[in-house]
Design an enzyme around this catalytic site. Structure first.
Site, mmCIF file in Angstrom:
data_model
loop_
_atom_site.group_PDB
_atom_site.id
_atom_site.type_symbol
_atom_site.label_atom_id
_atom_site.label_comp_id
_atom_site.label_asym_id
_atom_site.label_seq_id
_atom_site.Cartn_x
_atom_site.Cartn_y
_atom_site.Cartn_z
ATOM 1 N N ARG A 295 0.837 -1.204 0.000
ATOM 2 C CA ARG A 295 0.000 0.000 0.000
ATOM 3 C C ARG A 295 0.867 1.247 0.000
ATOM 4 N NH1 ARG A 295 -4.646 -2.100 4.235
ATOM 5 N NH2 ARG A 295 -4.778 -4.077 3.145
ATOM 6 N N SER B 214 -7.748 -1.342 0.638
ATOM 7 C CA SER B 214 -8.717 -1.693 1.683
ATOM 8 C C SER B 214 -9.530 -0.497 2.175
ATOM 9 C CB SER B 214 -7.963 -2.385 2.819
ATOM 10 O OG SER B 214 -8.848 -2.805 3.804
ATOM 11 N N HIS B 215 -9.386 -0.161 3.453
ATOM 12 C CA HIS B 215 -10.171 0.908 4.070
ATOM 13 C C HIS B 215 -9.504 2.265 3.927
ATOM 14 C CE1 HIS B 215 -7.115 -0.734 6.563
ATOM 15 N NE2 HIS B 215 -7.093 0.382 7.263
ATOM 16 N N ASP C 216 -15.963 -1.919 4.274
ATOM 17 C CA ASP C 216 -14.843 -1.095 3.800
ATOM 18 C C ASP C 216 -14.772 -1.152 2.269
ATOM 19 O OD1 ASP C 216 -13.816 -3.632 3.394
ATOM 20 O OD2 ASP C 216 -11.816 -3.149 4.140
ATOM 21 N N ASP D 15 -12.999 -2.716 0.030
ATOM 22 C CA ASP D 15 -12.946 -3.997 -0.692
ATOM 23 C C ASP D 15 -13.823 -5.082 -0.071
ATOM 24 O OD1 ASP D 15 -11.115 -4.043 1.482
ATOM 25 O OD2 ASP D 15 -10.005 -5.691 0.579
ATOM 26 N N ASP E 119 -14.071 -6.692 2.866
ATOM 27 C CA ASP E 119 -13.761 -7.752 3.829
ATOM 28 C C ASP E 119 -14.049 -7.321 5.266
ATOM 29 O OD1 ASP E 119 -11.633 -6.015 3.738
ATOM 30 O OD2 ASP E 119 -10.082 -7.524 3.395
ATOM 31 N N ARG E 120 -13.992 -6.004 5.512
ATOM 32 C CA ARG E 120 -14.301 -5.518 6.870
ATOM 33 C C ARG E 120 -15.767 -5.123 6.981
ATOM 34 N NH1 ARG E 120 -9.458 -1.907 9.196
ATOM 35 N NH2 ARG E 120 -7.732 -3.131 8.390
ATOM 36 N N THR F 23 -1.342 -10.498 14.041
ATOM 37 C CA THR F 23 -2.258 -9.747 13.188
ATOM 38 C C THR F 23 -1.974 -10.059 11.722
ATOM 39 O OG1 THR F 23 -2.494 -7.963 14.763
ATOM 40 C CG2 THR F 23 -2.887 -7.408 12.460
ATOM 41 N N GLU G 214 -10.693 -10.840 13.848
ATOM 42 C CA GLU G 214 -9.743 -9.855 14.349
ATOM 43 C C GLU G 214 -10.477 -8.637 14.877
ATOM 44 O OE1 GLU G 214 -5.831 -9.886 11.913
ATOM 45 O OE2 GLU G 214 -7.474 -9.681 10.521
ATOM 46 N N SER H 268 -9.839 -5.748 14.081
ATOM 47 C CA SER H 268 -9.872 -4.728 13.035
ATOM 48 C C SER H 268 -11.079 -4.908 12.113
ATOM 49 C CB SER H 268 -8.567 -4.733 12.251
ATOM 50 O OG SER H 268 -8.326 -6.017 11.713
ATOM 51 N N LYS I 35 -11.329 -12.608 5.332
ATOM 52 C CA LYS I 35 -12.449 -12.159 6.140
ATOM 53 C C LYS I 35 -13.536 -11.708 5.183
ATOM 54 C CE LYS I 35 -10.126 -7.767 7.144
ATOM 55 N NZ LYS I 35 -8.738 -7.829 6.762
HETATM 56 C C1 G16 Z 1 -5.418 -6.185 6.864
HETATM 57 C C2 G16 Z 1 -5.236 -7.621 7.249
HETATM 58 C C3 G16 Z 1 -5.845 -7.877 8.594
HETATM 59 C C4 G16 Z 1 -5.317 -6.923 9.633
HETATM 60 C C5 G16 Z 1 -5.532 -5.509 9.160
HETATM 61 C C6 G16 Z 1 -4.920 -4.464 10.074
HETATM 62 O O1 G16 Z 1 -6.771 -5.928 6.636
HETATM 63 O O2 G16 Z 1 -5.821 -8.486 6.311
HETATM 64 O O3 G16 Z 1 -5.562 -9.198 8.934
HETATM 65 O O4 G16 Z 1 -5.945 -7.098 10.848
HETATM 66 O O5 G16 Z 1 -4.954 -5.333 7.891
HETATM 67 O O6 G16 Z 1 -3.543 -4.590 10.070
HETATM 68 P P1 G16 Z 1 -2.610 -3.520 10.768
HETATM 69 O O7 G16 Z 1 -3.026 -3.491 12.208
HETATM 70 O O8 G16 Z 1 -1.224 -4.057 10.547
HETATM 71 O O9 G16 Z 1 -2.856 -2.191 10.109
HETATM 72 P P2 G16 Z 1 -7.276 -5.044 5.411
HETATM 73 O O10 G16 Z 1 -8.760 -5.040 5.541
HETATM 74 O O11 G16 Z 1 -6.657 -3.683 5.640
HETATM 75 O O12 G16 Z 1 -6.757 -5.709 4.201
#
Ligand code: G16
Length: 566
Positions: free
Chosen positions: A27, A121-122, A292, A294, A296-297, A361, A380, A382, A393
């Protein structure tokens, strides 16, 4: 089939040393992908080269995006490079759109070698926002460390990439497009598929659609409000919740995927999904959810804006798996949660006599547990929950789980959560995020904090805050040994465990695009139902005060407080 073979060319490039994927994918600010010469091409070549040539030749890969700015350009490049690198077939979502769970689902369904998801993602999107690339492997899950390490190694010495610059596809035309290439890898096929179909038929096999439909359309119809946050979930929400399950069309808002998410932060939490929170506070809706970028959240809200903490959502789902046909049929083999996620799930596991695993994580750590049959449900803090139906997720899946539980228990969201607390106790929980911190300041803060908390005299130390005394029981820099392949993940967060079950955790996030993000997690367990209605801040304030004091985070980062509190 085009008649003239398309040329394959090799382009000289210079390596970058900052292409190590983070918690899930690479990212960066969009401008980096747009303006740094070959930044995208280098990373894609590194991903493709990480797949053994024998496996790569003629194989199938899935490609999708959350629709954010730069996705179409990136898909065009990926198609041209996949063809030149011997991939036989690409399955791509209509107009380039596929949610992250849908990519995982399709990879598994068609036995693809993996998939590329264009999303940060978010994180916000647009020319001034973020862009990202996730790479998922054959099990449908995020690439594990051994793969991302390989990608990073390749990216550091990359000198050339292969591409078919003249190859053009039409992302809006469903069906097959075949191409004849000027090399030994031919023919090359692109299949544009409906973004929702395969994912929807999977959900049909997991849930009792008629019971959810009864809840959303029956005489005592549950009014819901679903916010797709202008991300990829819009088409899924409309088709699945509205068309299939009968929710009225006006239950779903922000359902047109926008390149810049309408200038918003597509992050389903109380801060960024505030318009949903406001709408729910009005009391008209009995259930609210947001996703979010994409998909998954997810975040769940009950009537009047009752917030379901993601760790509680996971625990409630675990305690109610019997409401879901999929689990009734498959049984439940084990639960898993990431280390900073609250231990509410552990209480459920104990009560149900089900095995529980704690991982670092990152969804990638659940993959081995699920592939080896050890884990059926995981999640998680998150805002992510999922099961072994895929290896990501899955936000909409979680929403259908909640609706199934509500249909089976004939209760509202708040009632379900309060019953859960009354039975197993409440884990008060919060997370402080300090975003965009100077990376050096963050590094030195974590280094010095580790020295402080792992120093012998720290164990047994007592912190008195107000009328509460916290005694340190154990401290560590969390390390994980994968029970399946023995791989070791070090440096996964500093944690302080207190004798009363409270915890403070410090971690550096792996998903930011600029600077460092420091996360502080605080948790405290309360068994007594009489004490389950306190304000989070009131219960966790003392722990936060300890965290701020021992880390000196404000002094060292120059911040006065966190950017986001969840
Ligand atoms: C990603 C991962 C998750 C993780 C999250 C936050 O989610 O797939 O397993 O919990 O990032 O990670 P960090 O605390 O390192 O920022 P996503 O939805 O951002 O792809």
């Amino acid at each position: 089939m085009d008649i003239t073979p398309i040329p394959v060319v090799t382009v000289q490039t210079s390596p970058y040393d900052d292409q190590r994927p983070g918690t899930s994918g690479l990212r960066r600010r969009t401008v980096i992908f747009e303006s740094k010469r070959n930044y995208l091409q280098n990373f894609i070549q590194s991903v493709l080269s990480s797949i053994d040539l024998r496996d790569r030749q003629g194989c199938t890969m899935v490609v999708g995006s959350d629709g954010r700015y730069f996705s179409r350009t990136a898909i065009e490049v990926i198609v041209q490079m996949a063809a030149a690198n011997g991939i036989g077939r690409l399955v791509i979502g209509h107009n380039g759109l596929l949610s992250t769970p849908a990519v995982s689902c399709i990879i598994r369904k068609i036995k693809a070698i993996g998939g590329i998801i264009l999303t940060a993602s978010h994180n916000p999107g647009g020319p001034g926002g973020d862009f990202g690339i996730k790479f998922n492997v054959a099990n449908g899950g995020p690439a594990p460390d051994v793969v991302t390490d390989k990608i990073h190694q390749i990216s550091r010495t990359l000198e050339e990439y292969a591409i078919c610059p003249d190859l053009r596809i039409d992302l809006s035309r469903l069906g097959r497009q075949d191409f004849d290439l000027e090399n030994k890898f031919k023919p090359f096929r692109v299949e544009i598929v409906d973004s929702v179909d395969v994912y929807l038929s999977m959900l049909r096999s997991i849930f009792d659609f008629s019971s959810i439909k009864g809840l959303l359309t029956g005489p005592e119809q549950l009014k819901i409000r679903i916010d797709a946050m202008n991300g990829v979930m819009g088409p899924y929400v409309r088709r699945i919740l509205c068309d299939e399950l009968g929710a009225p069309a006006n239950s779903a808002v922000n359902c047109v995927p926008l390149e810049d998410f309408g200038g918003q932060h597509p992050d389903p939490n109380l801060t960024y999904a505030s318009s949903l929170v406001e709408a729910m506070k009005g009391g008209e809706y009995g259930f609210g959810a947001a996703f979010d970028g994409d998909g998954d959240r997810y975040m769940i809200l009950g009537q009047n804006g009752f917030f379901v903490n993601p760790s509680d959502s996971l625990a409630v789902i675990a305690a109610n798996v019997s409401c879901i046909p999929y689990f009734k049929q498959m049984g439940v083999r084990g639960f898993a949660r990431s280390m900073p996620t609250s231990t509410a799930l552990d209480k459920v596991a104990k009560a149900m006599k089900v095995a529980i695993y704690e991982t670092p994580t990152g969804w990638k750590f659940f993959g081995n547990l699920m592939d080896s049959g050890r884990c059926s449900l995981c999640g998680e803090e998150s805002f992510g929950t999922g099961s072994d139906h895929i290896r990501e997720k899955d936000g909409l899946w979680a929403v259908l789980v909640w609706l199934s539980i509500m249909a089976a228990r004939k209760q509202g969201v708040e009632e379900i959560v309060r019953d859960h607390w009354a039975r197993l106790g409440r884990n008060y929980y919060c997370r402080f995020d300090y975003e965009g911190v100077d990376p050096r300041a963050a590094f030195f803060m974590m280094r010095d904090l580790e020295a402080v908390i792992t120093d012998k005299p720290f164990i047994g130390q007592q912190f008195a805050v107000g009328n509460h005394v916290y005694s340190v029981e154990k401290t560590e820099n969390y390390e994980y040994i994968d029970p399946v392949d023995g791989s070791v993940a070090k440096n996964q967060g500093l944690r302080i465990l207190f004798t009363d079950g409270s915890r403070i955790i410090f971690r550096l996030s792996g998903t930011g695009s600029t600077g460092a993000t420091i996360r502080i997690y605080a948790e405290s367990y309360e068994r007594d139902p009489e004490k389950h209605s306190k304000e989070n801040q009131a219960v966790l304030g003392p722990l936060i005060a300890i965290a701020l004091k021992i880390s000196e985070i404000h002094e060292r980062t120059g911040r006065k407080g966190p950017t986001v509190i969840t």
